[in-house]
Scaffold this motif. Structure first.
Motif, PDB file in Angstrom:
ATOM      1  N   LYS A 170      -0.753   3.990   4.468  1.00 51.02           N
ATOM      2  CA  LYS A 170      -1.608   3.401   4.767  1.00 51.02           C
ATOM      3  C   LYS A 170      -0.153   2.029   4.585  1.00 51.02           C
ATOM      4  CE  LYS A 170      -5.763   3.370   4.020  1.00 51.02           C
ATOM      5  NZ  LYS A 170      -6.664   3.101   5.070  1.00 51.02           N
ATOM      6  N   ASP A 175      -2.563  10.191   2.779  1.00 47.46           N
ATOM      7  CA  ASP A 175      -3.553   8.453   3.434  1.00 47.46           C
ATOM      8  C   ASP A 175      -3.222   8.366   4.704  1.00 47.46           C
ATOM      9  OD1 ASP A 175      -1.026   6.919   3.805  1.00 47.46           O
ATOM     10  OD2 ASP A 175      -1.323   5.973   1.410  1.00 47.46           O
ATOM     11  N   GLU A 194      -6.481   4.754  12.376  1.00 46.88           N
ATOM     12  CA  GLU A 194      -5.993   3.474  12.522  1.00 46.88           C
ATOM     13  C   GLU A 194      -4.551   3.578  12.745  1.00 46.88           C
ATOM     14  OE1 GLU A 194      -5.427   3.124   7.969  1.00 46.88           O
ATOM     15  OE2 GLU A 194      -7.537   3.286   7.680  1.00 46.88           O
ATOM     16  N   SER A 249      -0.972   0.217   9.995  1.00 50.26           N
ATOM     17  CA  SER A 249      -1.047   1.968   9.268  1.00 50.26           C
ATOM     18  C   SER A 249      -1.510   2.601  10.070  1.00 50.26           C
ATOM     19  CB  SER A 249      -2.303   1.598   7.807  1.00 50.26           C
ATOM     20  OG  SER A 249      -3.848   0.604   8.331  1.00 50.26           O
ATOM     21  N   ASP A 296       0.798  -1.612   0.389  1.00 51.70           N
ATOM     22  CA  ASP A 296      -0.278  -0.003  -0.168  1.00 51.70           C
ATOM     23  C   ASP A 296       0.681   1.292  -0.059  1.00 51.70           C
ATOM     24  OD1 ASP A 296      -2.424  -1.599  -0.002  1.00 51.70           O
ATOM     25  OD2 ASP A 296      -2.967  -1.529   2.148  1.00 51.70           O
TER      26      ASP A 296
END
Length: 220
Positions: free
Chosen positions: A138, A167, A172, A134, A87
């Motif tokens: 990400k 991101d 997260e 993450s 990612d």
């Protein structure tokens, strides 16, 4: 088995780059810059570069990868293997690596192994567990080796990674730290991407992510 860990300060962002030596082999975590200093270190301990482990793909953690692959002492008939989470591949050669903020450019490279998280890899003859964390990015990961955690920009001494870049996500990163790292059994030395080392037990008790507001019960 015990390995030798050498911390170098690289890049204009004072990134912690780690040279992990096991006998005549070594791997490097987050070569942010100063490839020649990394090479000098490898030569000083008589180790060949077996792999490069990237915690994420911001410019200050990947800036020396391409040059290191060209100039570092490597194993015969085998180029060093570069590991990166799938990612974060889109950041290597784009504005998403944040280099534009300080006028830094990253020489392109292609990772050899794209990680998903949950793998156990063997580099320089050492088994390393990959934990997908993450939040800062990400594709951020931490690497667990013996009693050490290489946490990149996920977890720091008394702090945690920024989540206001492309991101990034506070929910997260809180999930990654509280539900993944803090739930590991036992204590570990925390070797982060910037600043001084810590321990996981200390961060369980003192890291401000514990009382920052935000949902973090995320399935992964």
């Amino acid at each position: 088995m015990s390995v030798q860990v050498i911390r170098l300060i690289t890049s204009q962002m004072s990134t912690n780059t780690y040279v992990v030596v096991n006998g005549g082999l070594a791997f490097v975590v987050d070569p942010g810059g100063e490839a020649q200093i990394i090479v000098k270190t490898l030569n000083s301990v008589g180790a060949k570069l077996d792999a490069i482990l990237l915690t994420h793909a911001h410019f200050d953690h990947i800036g020396a990868v391409a040059e290191l692959l060209r100039v570092a002492p490597q194993c015969e008939n085998k180029a060093a293997c570069v590991f990166l989470h799938k990612d974060d591949v889109d950041k290597i050669s784009s504005y998403k690596n944040m280099g534009f903020a300080v006028g830094a450019k990253v020489e392109p490279f292609v990772p050899d192994i794209l990680l998903n998280g949950g793998e156990t890899i063997t580099v320089a003859g050492v088994k390393v567990n990959v934990i997908h964390t993450s939040g800062h990015t990400k594709g951020g990961v931490c690497y667990k080796l013996e009693d050490m955690l290489f946490t990149g920009d996920t977890l720091f001494l008394n702090s945690y990674g920024r989540t206001d870049f492309y991101d990034g996500s506070f929910a997260e990163i809180k999930n990654s730290i509280v539900n993944k790292l803090f739930r590991l059994q036992g204590d570990f030395k925390v070797l982060s991407g910037h600043g001084e080392p810590s321990t996981l037990e200390y961060e369980r008790k003192h890291n401000p992510v514990m009382w920052q507001k935000g949902d973090f019960d995320i399935a992964d």
